[in-house]
Design an enzyme around this catalytic site. Structure first.
Site, PDB file in Angstrom:
ATOM      1  CG  ASP A 165      -2.063   0.963   1.099  1.00 50.88           C
ATOM      2  OD1 ASP A 165      -2.461   1.276  -0.036  1.00 50.88           O
ATOM      3  OD2 ASP A 165      -2.557   1.431   2.144  1.00 50.88           O
ATOM      4  CG  HIS A 195      -0.624   2.234  -9.338  1.00 42.49           C
ATOM      5  ND1 HIS A 195      -0.756   1.859  -8.030  1.00 42.49           N
ATOM      6  CD2 HIS A 195      -1.750   2.945  -9.630  1.00 42.49           C
ATOM      7  CE1 HIS A 195      -1.911   2.308  -7.546  1.00 42.49           C
ATOM      8  NE2 HIS A 195      -2.531   2.975  -8.506  1.00 42.49           N
ATOM      9  CG  ASN A 210      -8.043  -2.332  -4.897  1.00 40.38           C
ATOM     10  OD1 ASN A 210      -7.130  -3.136  -4.726  1.00 40.38           O
ATOM     11  ND2 ASN A 210      -8.289  -1.357  -4.023  1.00 40.38           N
TER      12      ASN A 210
HETATM   13  C1  IPE Z   1      -5.371  -2.890  -0.050  1.00 34.60           C
HETATM   14  O1  IPE Z   1      -5.075  -1.542  -0.183  1.00 34.60           O
HETATM   15  C2  IPE Z   1      -5.397  -3.564  -1.409  1.00 34.60           C
HETATM   16  C3  IPE Z   1      -4.096  -3.765  -2.046  1.00 34.60           C
HETATM   17  C4  IPE Z   1      -2.940  -3.413  -1.572  1.00 34.60           C
HETATM   18  C5  IPE Z   1      -4.138  -4.440  -3.329  1.00 34.60           C
HETATM   19  P1  IPE Z   1      -6.209  -0.433  -0.330  1.00 34.60           P
HETATM   20  O2  IPE Z   1      -5.507   0.851  -0.570  1.00 34.60           O
HETATM   21  O3  IPE Z   1      -7.204  -0.848  -1.356  1.00 34.60           O
HETATM   22  O4  IPE Z   1      -6.928  -0.463   1.089  1.00 34.60           O
HETATM   23  P2  IPE Z   1      -7.786   0.649   1.858  1.00 34.60           P
HETATM   24  O5  IPE Z   1      -8.773   1.201   0.878  1.00 34.60           O
HETATM   25  O6  IPE Z   1      -6.835   1.701   2.320  1.00 34.60           O
HETATM   26  O7  IPE Z   1      -8.387  -0.092   3.010  1.00 34.60           O
HETATM   27  C1  IPE Z   2      -1.550   0.183  -3.379  1.00 29.20           C
HETATM   28  O1  IPE Z   2      -1.388   1.545  -3.399  1.00 29.20           O
HETATM   29  C2  IPE Z   2      -1.804  -0.389  -4.764  1.00 29.20           C
HETATM   30  C3  IPE Z   2      -3.148  -0.949  -4.942  1.00 29.20           C
HETATM   31  C4  IPE Z   2      -4.098  -0.972  -4.045  1.00 29.20           C
HETATM   32  C5  IPE Z   2      -3.430  -1.521  -6.245  1.00 29.20           C
HETATM   33  P1  IPE Z   2      -2.619   2.544  -3.388  1.00 29.20           P
HETATM   34  O2  IPE Z   2      -3.037   2.815  -4.783  1.00 29.20           O
HETATM   35  O3  IPE Z   2      -3.686   2.044  -2.497  1.00 29.20           O
HETATM   36  O4  IPE Z   2      -1.931   3.842  -2.778  1.00 29.20           O
HETATM   37  P2  IPE Z   2      -2.513   4.821  -1.673  1.00 29.20           P
HETATM   38  O5  IPE Z   2      -2.924   3.969  -0.508  1.00 29.20           O
HETATM   39  O6  IPE Z   2      -3.668   5.534  -2.307  1.00 29.20           O
HETATM   40  O7  IPE Z   2      -1.371   5.724  -1.356  1.00 29.20           O
HETATM   41 MG    MG Z   3      -4.151   2.305  -0.533  1.00 28.91          MG
END
Ligand code: IPE
Ligand code: IPE
Ligand code: MG
EC number: 2.5.1.-
Length: 248
Positions: free
Chosen positions: A26, A43, A74
């Site tokens: 994350d 990403h 997601n």
């Molecule tokens: C969890 O992260 C999912 C992945 C890392 C693939 P999210 O960014 O989706 O989780 P929340 O929304 O902060 O709980």
């Molecule tokens: C994790 O990073 C990647 C996925 C969930 C696919 P995020 O996209 O959730 O990044 P933040 O949490 O918004 O910084």
């Molecule tokens: Mg996230």
């Protein structure tokens, strides 16, 4: 000096492992935002971290590495971002397959494949087939994965067997339900790391993390390094796992 890092010495009396480590990767979006870049740039960097982390995990003796790549929730993200993530996945599978295969990695994908594009499902099958005989490190990528969804599909399977008269409800036990989960081929989850500073599970391995050691780090996923992984392993080895019993 060899470029391969030596394994971490095991302090006497400390638990071994972790054998199976899962990571909630994350913080990609925040990493990009802090640099005035679009979330997609985070990403892209995150994929580099996946490559480096798979290598580091192998060097550190982790046998099973399970990475949360895309959750069932997601899909709520903007379509552009979802499409970008699926594109990155295609690129990763195309570019990394031979390297993973040569490095002795066995690749698995856990998640609901029905929700993924047909060409991605084909690439997954090819990658799993190509690496089937490997056992140095088992890399599982959770895609369109939800912990609750996995328990639901397991319950449906068992209910179907009951409805068909093939299974008595009283015969259902923990091992049987576990045997219906998408992770049935993976050993017990020893440690779950979440990067990015949030301290929650976000519907990752719910059943599987009943007695898992949780480690949270503020490092945003694109910044997560081998040293961070080593710190998490050291933290794991300081923990005492009691499983509900009295300390030994
Ligand atoms: C969890 O992260 C999912 C992945 C890392 C693939 P999210 O960014 O989706 O989780 P929340 O929304 O902060 O709980
Ligand atoms: C994790 O990073 C990647 C996925 C969930 C696919 P995020 O996209 O959730 O990044 P933040 O949490 O918004 O910084
Ligand atoms: Mg996230």
């Amino acid at each position: 000096m060899s470029t391969l890092a030596a394994p971490i010495p095991m302090p006497a009396g400390m638990p071994e492992g972790p054998r199976h480590v899962a990571i909630i990767m994350d913080g990609n979006g925040r990493w990009a935002k802090a640099r005035g870049m679009p979330r997609t740039a985070g990403h892209r960097r995150g994929v580099e971290t996946v490559r480096a982390t798979v290598r580091a995990a192998g060097e550190l003796g982790i046998e099973y590495l399970t990475l949360f790549g895309f959750s069932t929730e997601n899909w709520k993200r903007p379509l552009d971002e979802v499409n970008f993530l699926m594109g990155l996945l295609r690129q990763y599978l195309r570019a990394e397959l031979e390297t993973l295969a040569k490095e002795g990695a066995r690749l698995r994908v856990v998640g609901d494949r029905d929700g993924l594009a047909a060409d991605i499902v084909d690439m997954i099958k090819t990658a799993e087939e190509r690496t089937r005989a490997n056992a140095r490190i088992h890399v599982s990528i959770a895609l369109n994965y939800g912990g609750r969804a996995d328990i639901v599909q397991a319950a449906q399977r068992l209910a179907t067997a009951v409805a068909q008269g093939k299974l008595a409800p009283a015969a259902i036990d923990e091992d049987m339900l576990e045997g219906c989960l998408l992770t049935r081929d993976l050993p017990e989850l020893d440690m779950l790391i979440r990067t990015g500073g949030e301290q929650r599970i976000s519907n990752f391995l719910l059943w599987q993390s009943a007695y898992t050691e949780l480690v949270f780090t503020n490092a945003l996923w694109p910044d997560f390094s081998k040293a961070d992984l080593e710190h998490a392993i050291a933290e794991f080895r300081r923990r005492e796992r009691r499983y509900g019993a009295v300390a030994g």
